[in-house]
Design an enzyme around this catalytic site. Structure first.
Site, mmCIF file in Angstrom:
data_model
loop_
_atom_site.group_PDB
_atom_site.id
_atom_site.type_symbol
_atom_site.label_atom_id
_atom_site.label_comp_id
_atom_site.label_asym_id
_atom_site.label_seq_id
_atom_site.Cartn_x
_atom_site.Cartn_y
_atom_site.Cartn_z
ATOM 1 N N HIS A 110 0.693 -1.315 -0.086
ATOM 2 C CA HIS A 110 0.116 0.065 -0.192
ATOM 3 C C HIS A 110 1.001 1.080 -0.110
ATOM 4 O O HIS A 110 2.013 1.432 0.525
ATOM 5 C CB HIS A 110 -0.941 0.060 1.416
ATOM 6 C CG HIS A 110 -2.042 1.042 1.141
ATOM 7 N ND1 HIS A 110 -1.871 2.292 1.449
ATOM 8 C CD2 HIS A 110 -3.306 0.819 0.689
ATOM 9 C CE1 HIS A 110 -3.148 2.662 1.144
ATOM 10 N NE2 HIS A 110 -4.150 1.863 0.811
ATOM 11 N N ASP B 268 -8.044 -5.002 -0.260
ATOM 12 C CA ASP B 268 -8.332 -6.132 -1.226
ATOM 13 C C ASP B 268 -8.103 -7.391 -0.935
ATOM 14 O O ASP B 268 -8.646 -8.195 -1.959
ATOM 15 C CB ASP B 268 -7.925 -5.500 -2.706
ATOM 16 C CG ASP B 268 -8.332 -3.943 -3.010
ATOM 17 O OD1 ASP B 268 -7.530 -3.147 -3.099
ATOM 18 O OD2 ASP B 268 -9.704 -3.908 -3.181
HETATM 19 C C1 SDX Z 1 -6.275 0.117 -3.103
HETATM 20 O O1 SDX Z 1 -4.343 4.642 -2.070
HETATM 21 C C2 SDX Z 1 -5.325 4.111 -1.469
HETATM 22 O O2 SDX Z 1 -5.563 4.364 -0.282
HETATM 23 C C3 SDX Z 1 -5.929 2.744 -2.092
HETATM 24 C C4 SDX Z 1 -7.062 2.014 -1.206
HETATM 25 C C5 SDX Z 1 -8.052 2.779 -1.140
HETATM 26 O O3 SDX Z 1 -8.925 2.317 -0.236
HETATM 27 O O4 SDX Z 1 -8.311 3.648 -1.808
HETATM 28 O O5 SDX Z 1 -6.427 1.355 -0.340
HETATM 29 C C6 SDX Z 1 -7.370 0.628 -2.178
HETATM 30 O O6 SDX Z 1 -5.991 0.527 -4.191
HETATM 31 C C7 SDX Z 1 -5.211 -0.873 -2.375
HETATM 32 C C8 SDX Z 1 -3.947 -1.272 -3.222
HETATM 33 C C9 SDX Z 1 -4.680 -2.508 -4.056
HETATM 34 N N1 SDX Z 1 -3.563 -2.801 -5.103
HETATM 35 C C10 SDX Z 1 -2.850 -4.123 -5.055
HETATM 36 O O7 SDX Z 1 -3.121 -5.086 -4.178
HETATM 37 C C11 SDX Z 1 -2.028 -4.181 -6.181
HETATM 38 C C12 SDX Z 1 -0.538 -4.631 -5.486
HETATM 39 N N2 SDX Z 1 0.128 -3.752 -4.755
HETATM 40 C C13 SDX Z 1 1.071 -2.978 -5.362
HETATM 41 O O8 SDX Z 1 0.894 -2.706 -6.831
HETATM 42 C C14 SDX Z 1 1.694 -1.664 -4.772
HETATM 43 O O9 SDX Z 1 1.943 -2.252 -3.586
HETATM 44 C C15 SDX Z 1 0.867 -0.487 -4.825
HETATM 45 C C16 SDX Z 1 0.096 -0.173 -6.036
HETATM 46 C C17 SDX Z 1 -0.473 -0.695 -3.758
HETATM 47 C C18 SDX Z 1 1.502 0.467 -4.117
HETATM 48 O O10 SDX Z 1 2.622 0.746 -4.825
HETATM 49 P P1 SDX Z 1 3.618 1.978 -4.472
HETATM 50 O O11 SDX Z 1 3.348 2.594 -3.262
HETATM 51 O O12 SDX Z 1 3.814 2.803 -5.875
HETATM 52 O O13 SDX Z 1 4.981 1.121 -4.071
HETATM 53 P P2 SDX Z 1 5.947 0.592 -5.360
HETATM 54 O O14 SDX Z 1 5.253 -0.166 -6.379
HETATM 55 O O15 SDX Z 1 6.920 1.311 -5.549
HETATM 56 O O16 SDX Z 1 6.602 -0.852 -4.486
HETATM 57 C C19 SDX Z 1 7.418 -0.508 -3.665
HETATM 58 C C20 SDX Z 1 8.364 -2.044 -3.641
HETATM 59 C C21 SDX Z 1 9.008 -2.345 -4.930
HETATM 60 O O17 SDX Z 1 9.919 -3.156 -4.984
HETATM 61 P P3 SDX Z 1 11.566 -2.374 -5.258
HETATM 62 O O18 SDX Z 1 11.504 -1.541 -6.364
HETATM 63 O O19 SDX Z 1 11.535 -1.472 -3.646
HETATM 64 O O20 SDX Z 1 12.644 -3.631 -4.939
HETATM 65 O O21 SDX Z 1 7.551 -3.024 -3.244
HETATM 66 C C22 SDX Z 1 7.431 -4.128 -4.200
HETATM 67 C C23 SDX Z 1 7.688 -3.124 -5.450
HETATM 68 O O22 SDX Z 1 8.312 -4.057 -6.392
HETATM 69 N N3 SDX Z 1 6.017 -4.178 -4.132
HETATM 70 C C24 SDX Z 1 5.356 -5.599 -4.427
HETATM 71 C C25 SDX Z 1 4.029 -5.375 -4.151
HETATM 72 N N4 SDX Z 1 3.711 -4.094 -3.910
HETATM 73 C C26 SDX Z 1 4.923 -3.490 -4.088
HETATM 74 N N5 SDX Z 1 6.310 -6.536 -4.995
HETATM 75 C C27 SDX Z 1 5.386 -7.621 -4.903
HETATM 76 N N6 SDX Z 1 4.075 -7.428 -4.753
HETATM 77 C C28 SDX Z 1 3.402 -6.685 -4.461
HETATM 78 N N7 SDX Z 1 2.003 -6.612 -4.156
#
Ligand code: SDX
Length: 428
Positions: free
Chosen positions: A307, A364
């Site tokens: 998140h 989710d």
């Molecule tokens: C919602 O914003 C809100 O409030 C949203 C929400 C709401 O109520 O409105 O809470 C609802 O959208 C919840 C999120 C649902 N999405 C997912 O579950 C999709 C999977 N999650 C990711 O795609 C990610 O965690 C996000 C999109 C939620 C957040 O992404 P960020 O903050 O841009 O973080 P990032 O993508 O830069 O990740 C940081 C690191 C990365 O690794 P490094 O580059 O540091 O090596 O964490 C890793 C990412 O690769 N990472 C994951 C991961 N999420 C982040 N690796 C594997 N699996 C994951 N799910």
């Protein structure tokens, strides 16, 4: 006098005001910085940038705190109803019994939609994703209620537009589902409450009586409350920026629905179940899929994990996980994907990759398991999220309008070609 911040650049020091919120969050106000220095700041994805001051929802990502207008989410989920929470978010305080009854009555009296909207619905093939149908039907309200086009109308007229969409969204959502099934739509039943009426329009048939089970109505109330607002997330920021151009409430909400659709946002609840089903089909080897989630060369992510704000447990995920156990237990449902989900969570919470990046289950991760137990199909999961988020979007749009916020128009740093002269095609 607020503390000043200083930025030193090009040999000069610039002083900028700061502000502190009611929960002691600090911000540097850079609104005068470009005028002073000619320099802008940049922050892709706005990971460290605030877009507004808001009094609606407070999140503390480190402590896993979520409050709507100051009320903790667990208290509201346990004791309130979705319409009472909608009232709280939109108007700022919990209503008296009389005001709540009036609000519920107003909404009940607006659940019907114009008969011509059925013609729009008929134009969508059964293969249509219900999110696309939903955003289209919401936009269509601008045609049936031209008064809603002007957000500068009187407070009473704006409030009528708000009541109308709160009342009609369940009708649109259920009709989008019936359209997929090729089943006849059901008109709203004003003898039922908000969630009961929605469930009847979803699962009822003209050929038989349908009585929503109290356990299902209660679970749906709780899920909608948990999704009702979440400060400046992607879809809410979309609603605010579209509304900042003085586009109508319905145009702004339709934009929010489309932003929510993405699998990194509200579409994640559908993606989680598809992921869990895929792992089940693949023999349930969670270790293999955890390795894929950590592999930078593999596009697979553990959907429902991570998140932007929560770097601790998403408080909603904890409540939903508990509710999933309760609902499946009371309905006598054994869902193998729940066990796979719990196994993934257990592994991730003990895996350095996830621990170092503070990746925890988000709202989710477990919600789809409950929706499925309630009989809601996977492609409708994000529609359920939109149904829940509606009062939050409305409250945020209303706050932006009442605060007379300027049109949103970010700056950029240009990195393209510098000036060059046109060359006729026969000389290139
Ligand atoms: C919602 O914003 C809100 O409030 C949203 C929400 C709401 O109520 O409105 O809470 C609802 O959208 C919840 C999120 C649902 N999405 C997912 O579950 C999709 C999977 N999650 C990711 O795609 C990610 O965690 C996000 C999109 C939620 C957040 O992404 P960020 O903050 O841009 O973080 P990032 O993508 O830069 O990740 C940081 C690191 C990365 O690794 P490094 O580059 O540091 O090596 O964490 C890793 C990412 O690769 N990472 C994951 C991961 N999420 C982040 N690796 C594997 N699996 C994951 N799910």
């Amino acid at each position: 006098m607020s503390e000043k911040a200083e930025i030193k650049i090009d040999g000069k020091t610039y002083e900028l005001p700061t502000l502190v919120g009611s929960e002691n969050e600090k911000a540097i106000d850079i609104s005068s910085f470009r005028a002073q220095s000619g320099v802008i700041t940049i922050d892709p994805g706005f990971k460290n940038t605030g877009s507004t001051k808001s009094a609606i929802t407070f999140l503390d990502g480190e402590k896993g705190i979520l409050r709507y207008r100051g009320y903790p989410i667990d208290q509201l989920a346990e004791n309130s109803t979705f319409l009472e929470v909608a009232y709280l978010l939109i108007y700022g305080n919990l209503p008296s019994a009389e005001k709540l009854a009036g609000f519920e009555k107003d909404i009940t009296n607006h659940t019907l939609v114009h008969e011509d909207i059925k013609k729009l619905l008929d134009g969508f093939p059964y293969t249509s994703h219900p999110m696309g149908v939903l955003s289209s039907l919401v936009t269509s309200l601008t045609a049936f209620y031209p008064m809603s086009l002007d957000p500068n109308r009187s407070a009473g007229e704006v409030n009528l537009s708000i009541i109308r969409i709160l009342a009609k969204m369940p009708t649109f959502a259920a009709w989008a589902y019936k359209n997929q099934l090729g089943q006849p739509i059901l008109y709203p039943d004003n003898k039922l409450d908000y969630c009961g009426n929605f469930l009847k329009m979803m699962f009822g048939l003209p050929t038989e009586d349908y009585h929503p089970e109290p356990i299902v109505v209660d679970a749906l109330n709780k899920l909608l409350i948990l999704h009702a607002d979440h400060e400046q997330n992607c879809s809410t920021s979309t609603v605010r920026i579209v509304g900042s151009s003085q586009a109508s409430l319905y145009a702004s909400l339709s934009a929010g629905i489309n932003a929510l659709w993405g699998p990194l946002h509200g579409g994640a609840n559908q993606a989680v179940i598809e992921m869990l089903e895929g792992i089940k089909q693949d023999g349930g080897d969670t270790k293999k899929w955890m390795a894929k989630a950590k592999d930078k060369d593999d596009p697979f992510r553990l959907m429902g994990f991570g998140h932007r704000v929560y770097k601790n447990f998403d408080p909603r995920a904890k409540i939903i996980k508990k509710a999933a156990d309760e609902v499946l237990g009371k309905l006598g449902i054994q869902d193998p994907v729940l066990d796979i989900a719990k196994g993934l969570e257990e592994e991730a919470l003990n895996d350095p990759y996830f621990v170092e990046r503070k990746l925890y289950p988000n709202v989710d991760f477990y919600s789809g398991i409950i929706y499925r137990a309630l009989g809601i199909p996977t492609e409708m999961f994000t529609v359920m999220f939109a149904l829940g988020r509606l009062p939050g979007w409305i409250a945020q749009w209303k706050e932006m309008r009442e605060n007379k916020e300027p049109i949103g128009r970010p700056r950029q740093v240009y990195v393209g070609e510098t000036a060059r002269d046109y060359v006729p095609v026969n000389k290139r």
